[in-house]
Design an enzyme around this catalytic site. Structure first.
Site, PDB file in Angstrom:
ATOM      1  N   TYR A  52       0.840  -1.196   0.000  1.00 19.84           N
ATOM      2  CA  TYR A  52       0.000   0.000   0.000  1.00 19.84           C
ATOM      3  C   TYR A  52       0.878   1.251   0.000  1.00 19.84           C
ATOM      4  O   TYR A  52       1.604   1.519   0.956  1.00 19.84           O
ATOM      5  CB  TYR A  52      -0.926   0.028   1.213  1.00 19.84           C
ATOM      6  CG  TYR A  52      -1.987  -1.054   1.226  1.00 19.84           C
ATOM      7  CD1 TYR A  52      -2.277  -1.808   0.091  1.00 19.84           C
ATOM      8  CD2 TYR A  52      -2.717  -1.327   2.379  1.00 19.84           C
ATOM      9  CE1 TYR A  52      -3.241  -2.789   0.111  1.00 19.84           C
ATOM     10  CE2 TYR A  52      -3.699  -2.305   2.401  1.00 19.84           C
ATOM     11  CZ  TYR A  52      -3.958  -3.042   1.270  1.00 19.84           C
ATOM     12  OH  TYR A  52      -4.920  -4.019   1.286  1.00 19.84           O
ATOM     13  N   SER A 218     -13.372  -4.380   0.117  1.00 21.85           N
ATOM     14  CA  SER A 218     -14.186  -3.680  -0.886  1.00 21.85           C
ATOM     15  C   SER A 218     -15.690  -3.879  -0.641  1.00 21.85           C
ATOM     16  O   SER A 218     -16.412  -4.350  -1.527  1.00 21.85           O
ATOM     17  CB  SER A 218     -13.822  -4.120  -2.305  1.00 21.85           C
ATOM     18  OG  SER A 218     -12.611  -3.527  -2.711  1.00 21.85           O
ATOM     19  N   PRO A 219     -16.181  -3.532   0.544  1.00 20.32           N
ATOM     20  CA  PRO A 219     -17.591  -3.759   0.868  1.00 20.32           C
ATOM     21  C   PRO A 219     -18.574  -2.883   0.100  1.00 20.32           C
ATOM     22  O   PRO A 219     -19.782  -3.119   0.163  1.00 20.32           O
ATOM     23  CB  PRO A 219     -17.650  -3.447   2.367  1.00 20.32           C
ATOM     24  CG  PRO A 219     -16.537  -2.464   2.583  1.00 20.32           C
ATOM     25  CD  PRO A 219     -15.444  -2.927   1.667  1.00 20.32           C
ATOM     26  N   GLY A 223     -17.814  -5.753  -8.583  1.00 17.61           N
ATOM     27  CA  GLY A 223     -16.761  -6.344  -9.381  1.00 17.61           C
ATOM     28  C   GLY A 223     -15.388  -6.060  -8.805  1.00 17.61           C
ATOM     29  O   GLY A 223     -15.237  -5.730  -7.629  1.00 17.61           O
ATOM     30  N   PHE A 229     -21.202   0.739  -5.699  1.00 14.82           N
ATOM     31  CA  PHE A 229     -22.594   0.545  -6.117  1.00 14.82           C
ATOM     32  C   PHE A 229     -23.544   1.466  -5.362  1.00 14.82           C
ATOM     33  O   PHE A 229     -24.620   1.776  -5.854  1.00 14.82           O
ATOM     34  CB  PHE A 229     -23.022  -0.915  -5.935  1.00 14.82           C
ATOM     35  CG  PHE A 229     -22.953  -1.404  -4.508  1.00 14.82           C
ATOM     36  CD1 PHE A 229     -24.005  -1.199  -3.626  1.00 14.82           C
ATOM     37  CD2 PHE A 229     -21.842  -2.087  -4.055  1.00 14.82           C
ATOM     38  CE1 PHE A 229     -23.944  -1.660  -2.317  1.00 14.82           C
ATOM     39  CE2 PHE A 229     -21.765  -2.548  -2.748  1.00 14.82           C
ATOM     40  CZ  PHE A 229     -22.817  -2.329  -1.873  1.00 14.82           C
TER      41      PHE A 229
END
Length: 309
Positions: A52, A218-219, A223, A229
């Site tokens: 990171y 990535s909650p 994709g 979303f």
């Protein structure tokens, strides 16, 4: 903040984990505020990886809070290793790389030990006995207390566990309302549908059977980094409509509901947040306190475009 015990350890941890993949874009003051807000929200678990920011994120984290022994004892810290940069990028679970990586992680985080070390992505060239030697050395030296993996399937975990003297206690995988391979095939078994394809190799069930804590990265993504979303009414109109409806009922934000959908699952899945926005952090943390009804959980799953047979 609800907490859980990572089975096989003495770690009592928050259901929400703060991930620090992007904090190198923040000032030290902004980073400190983000960390303090997480703690004030009841979060005691902090996730890192040596790649990171090329290691800068770990260094930035420690500098922002002026890391010392008393601050360190208030935190559960995990980091990941095994991904290396090259012409195309590659994975490396060699003993030498694991040991060198951990030394670098500890130096950047200004600490003597990690509570958890995860192997970041499966290395097809892995020699399990070599990994075992590295883990033994790290455990015996006190540099790493517990071990886990990320993005591994059941057979990969079994292959590794066969050689290890330490139990794998965590598997960090991608999971969100708009990315549900972990549960899709189990709901559509023996059906001629796209969801019946087993893309997750029964990883969720395997981890539950073997007392391995799942962590969802990535909650809010659909994709593989295709964008969030929540709020995307063009691609996910029905899902956002239901998110808004349920959020209005509980007087919270759709972000809170997206987190609550994950934490509602009986597998006791932790949610790894990657946000650098304090407000979104607080909205997300509230999701761990809210328990959706069974009907709401299924309605959201269906609204994300999934068939309920």
């Amino acid at each position: 903040m609800k907490r859980l015990n990572i089975k096989g350890t003495d770690l009592n941890v928050s259901k929400i984990i703060m991930g620090y993949m992007r904090i190198d874009s923040l000032s030290l003051k902004e980073t400190e505020r983000l960390i303090r807000t997480a703690q004030e929200s009841g979060i005691n678990f902090f996730d890192h990886a040596d790649i990171y920011g090329g290691g800068k994120c770990e260094e930035h984290f420690a500098n922002a809070i002026s890391m010392n022994s008393s601050i360190r004892e208030e935190m559960v810290i995990q980091s990941k290793c095994g991904i290396r940069k090259g012409a195309t990028g590659y994975y490396d679970f060699s003993k030498e790389h694991i040991l060198t990586s951990v030394d670098g992680i500890l130096k950047r985080l200004q600490t003597d030990y990690l509570d958890l070390l995860l192997l970041h992505r499966p290395d097809p060239l892995m020699e399990p006995d070599e990994v075992a030697e590295a883990f033994d050395q790290l455990h015996e030296s006190g540099k790493v207390r517990y071990f886990g993996v990320s993005n591994h399937n059941p057979m990969q975990m079994d292959l590794l566990q066969k050689s290890l003297n330490q139990k794998l206690v965590v598997n960090q995988v991608q999971f969100s309302l708009a990315h549900t391979p972990l549960i899709d095939s189990g709901m559509s078994l023996n059906m001629n549908t796209n969801n019946a394809i087993d893309r997750a190799s029964s990883t969720l069930e395997y981890c539950r059977l073997n007392d391995i804590t799942l962590q969802a990265w990535s909650p809010f993504q659909s994709g593989f980094f295709d964008g969030p979303f929540v709020g995307d009414t063009k691609k996910y109109p029905e899902l956002n409509q239901v998110l808004e409806k349920v959020a209005t009922k509980y007087q919270v934000s759709p972000t809170t509901i997206a987190v609550a959908w994950i934490t509602r699952h009986p597998a006791n899945i932790q949610v790894v947040l990657g946000t650098t926005n304090v407000g979104r952090l607080q909205e997300s943390a509230a999701g761990a306190e809210l328990e959706l009804t069974r009907e709401e959980w299924y309605e959201l799953y269906s609204a994300a475009g999934n068939m309920i047979p």
